[in-house]
Scaffold this active site. Sequence first.
Site, short mmCIF file in Angstrom:
data_model
loop_
_atom_site.label_atom_id
_atom_site.label_comp_id
_atom_site.label_asym_id
_atom_site.label_seq_id
_atom_site.Cartn_x
_atom_site.Cartn_y
_atom_site.Cartn_z
CD GLN A 221 -2.73 -1.16 2.54
OE1 GLN A 221 -2.84 -2.20 3.16
NE2 GLN A 221 -3.32 -0.04 2.94
NE ARG A 368 -12.97 0.02 4.23
CZ ARG A 368 -13.88 -0.49 3.46
NH1 ARG A 368 -14.33 -1.69 3.69
NH2 ARG A 368 -14.36 0.18 2.45
CB CYS A 369 -8.90 2.10 11.55
SG CYS A 369 -8.19 2.71 13.06
CD GLU A 738 -10.03 5.80 8.49
OE1 GLU A 738 -9.04 5.37 7.88
OE2 GLU A 738 -9.96 6.51 9.50
#
Length: 784
Positions: A221, A368-369, A738
Site C-alpha cells: 500500500q 480500515r482506520c 474507513e
Amino acid sequence: MATATHMHGRIGESIKRKEDARFLRGKGNYLDDFVLPDMLEMAILRSPHAHARIKSIDTTAAAAMPGVIAVVTGELMAQHKLAWMPTLSGDTQAVLATDKVRFQGQEVAAVIAETRYQAEDARDAILVDYEILPAVTSPEGAKAAGAPVIRDDKEGQKDNHIYHWEAGNQDTTQAAFASAHKVVRLTSFYPRCHPAPLETCGCIADVNGATGKATIYMTSQAPHAIRTVFALVTGLPEQQIRIISPDIGGGFGNKVPVYPGYVVATAASLLIGRPVKWVEDRTENLISTGFARDFHMTGDLAVDKNGKMLALRVHLDSDNGAFFSDAQPTKFKAGLFHIVTGSYDIPTAHVTADGYYTNKAPGGVAFRCSFRVTEASYLIERLVTNAAIELGIDQAEFRMRNFIKPEQFPYTSATGWVYDSGDYPKAMDVALQKLGYDELRKDVEARRKKGEVTGIGIASFTEVVGAGHGADFDILGLRMFDSAELRVHPTGKALLRMGVKSQGQGHETTFAQIVTEELGIPAADIAVEEGDTDTAPYGLGTYASRSTPVAGAATAMVARKLRDKARKIASHLLEADEEDLEWRVSKFQVKGSPDRSKTIQEIAFAAYTNLPEGMEAGLEGVHYYDPPNMTYPFGTYAVVVDIDKGTGQVKVRRMVAVDDCGVRINPMIVEGQIHGGLTEGFGIAFMELITFDSEGNCIGSNFTDYLLPTAWETPRFELGETVTPSPHHPLGAKGVGESATVGSPAAYVNAVIDALSPYGITNIDMPVGPDKVWAALRSKGVTE
Ligand code: CDP
C-alpha cells in the site's frame, strides 16, 4: 463530444469505474499473475510455539531434497546483518529467528526451490530443536509479577512494558469528576481481528546480477516508503531499488508494513542471482501479518444533572504482540486514539495508554482506520449509549444535547484536535427520519411488552483522516504529504501519476474525475498510474483514508497549475489579455464573446506547437501537497435488532447509515466504500475473532475459525448523506474509505445492549455471538 455545459465525469457524477473493465474480465495484474524467467519459489518455516528458545536448526535433509536451491536461516541472515529489521514504530523485529521464537507463526527459516511444491516439502524436512518457554497472551499476563521477559534481546528491557502515553489534562478532568452528578463507567475489550484481504501478501524479488538493480513486485500500500526502508535496511542505493505494486486485491492496512518474507526473498535473489517469489497462504496471512485492535479500555464519563457531559477519563492497555510494529505516526504512541471525545462537546478529558509485549504476532495495523481511531470511536459511542440508558435519557436525545454545535467549528477538542467542519445534529436528523425513530421506539416498547427482545442502537461517530500535516505526522520520519504528476499530451489526452496506491478503491476513476473538473479533459481521456516507484512521484501511500484528502488535493492543485499555464497560452492564441479570459468547464473564452474561445485540447496542442515567446514547451507539472489539517468525516448509524431468547441469535432487522464526507467525488464509489465498511463492521461486531489459548496457540487461523460475513449473513443497508465541505481541502472533500468500519461496530453492539438493557445487561464484548448473548440472558434468569 463534451460541450461547455456538460463534461463527462465531473465531480459529483457516478461514472462507472474505469478499472473494472479489466477486473471483471479477469485481466487484472495481481502479484501471483507475474511469472518471470528463471523464477524460484520460496516457502517459510514458521514456529509452532508461541515462546521457545531455539537450541538448534538442522537443514541438512531439506537442503538435499529435489529442486532445493538454498535453505536460509537466521544465522545466514545475520552474516549479512539482516537477521533483524526496523519496524514502523521504531522497534526491531526478527526477520528469521536466531535466539528465540516469540509468537506462533514466527518466521524461522526459508527454503528456495524450483517449484513451490518442492519448497514446501523441503521446508517440512527442516528440524528445529526448541526449548519451550511459558507464553504471555495478554497485557494482564505481561504485567504479572514473574512474567517471562519476551524481548530479552533488547538491552535494558527488564519487563514487557513498551510505552506509557498521555493526552489531555489530568487536573481539570479530576476536578470535573469531583463535581459530577453521575459517573458512568464502561470496561470494554476491542478484540484482535484481521483485515483478511482476499489476496494475501507476497512479493517477487528480482535482483539483476549485472546491473545490481533490485526490482521487487510487491503487494504494498506504500511502495515509496517501502523503497526507502529497503534502502536503509539493505544498504542498497535507493535508485537501484524499484518497487512495483501491481493490482492489489484488498489491503485494509494489512499491506502497509515490511514483512520478513520480503526481506528474505530479496536477500535470496541477491545471493542466488534469480528471481524469487513468495506468496503467503491464508493461514500465514492470518497468523503472522498485521493484526488489528487488541485494546483493553476503561472509560469514565462524568455528567451533570441536566445530562450534559462534563469530562471523560480513559485508560487503555494495548496488546502489541512480540514486536512493536504498529503502523502509525511516530509522535502518537497510541495512534490517534485521543479522538476519543468523538462528536461531543466535552470540556475536559484525560487519556492514558500503556503498550505491552505479548507472545502474539505483531501488527497493530490501521485496519480500515486512521491509527486506532476505530477503538476510540467504539469506546465513546458504547459509553454514551450506556450513559443514556443509565440516566434514563433517550440515546438520540442524549447525543443531541451534547453534540458539538455547527457554529462551534473549527472546534478544538479537549485533547487538542482542531475539527475542521461538521453538522452532527443534521446527520442525526436525517438518520432518525429515515429510520422512523419515534414510531420505532414505540414499536420496541410494544414488542417488549409481548416478551420480545428487541432494541435500537445509535452511533454518531467523528473520525479523523487525511494524515499529514507533515510537521505532526510522519512514518519513520518521512513527512506524510502526497503527490500527483500530470502530463497533458499534444492531442489533449493526459497521464496522471500518483504517490498513493489503490487496493480496489477506484482511484483510476476518481482522480481522473478531479482532473476533469479542474482542467476540462474528459475522464475517459485520462490514464491514472500508481504503484511504480520508478515512474510515480514520491508519496506515503494509501491507508487511513488519506488518498482523497491528501493525494486528491494534490491532483486538484497540479491541475490548477496547468490551468494557469493554459490561460497564458490561450491569451497568446486569442490575442487577448489574460484578465479578459474566463474558464468555462473545458475552455478559455473571451469574456462576453463566447465565439472567441480555445478548448483545453487546442491549448494542449499549442503547448507543443505554438507557444508565446520565451515560454517553456509542454503542459505538465507535479504537486506535493502537505495538508494544513486532517479532515473530520462523521455520520450517524442506526441499527435495529431482534434477539431470539432461546438461542441468543441476533438478527439485524434494519441498518441506516448516514455519512458526511464533505464533497463526494464519485457518489457511487463512496456508497460502495460505505457498503464494504458496514459489512466489515458487521463481521467484527458479530463474527470475527482471533484469540489465543494459554499456551499462545492462535485460534482463528483459517476461514473455518475466523468467520467472515458472506452475502447470506450481511444485512441490507439503507444509506443517507449530508454534505459539510472541509474548509481547507481544495475540493471540500474528506476521506470516507474507513468511516463505516470505524463507526458501525458500536451501532450494532449498542442495538444489542439496548435490547438487553431491560434485563440489566450493560456490556457484551465483540464478537457478539449467540453463545455470549444466550449466556448473558441466562445469567439474568431469562429463558425461552
Ligand atoms: O485512501 P483511500 O483511497 O482508501 O480512501 P478515500 O480517500 O476515502 O477514498 C476511497 C474512494 O472513495 C476513492 O476512490 C475516493 O476518491 C472516493 N471518494 C470520493 O469519491 N469522494 C470523497 N469525498 C471521498 C472519497
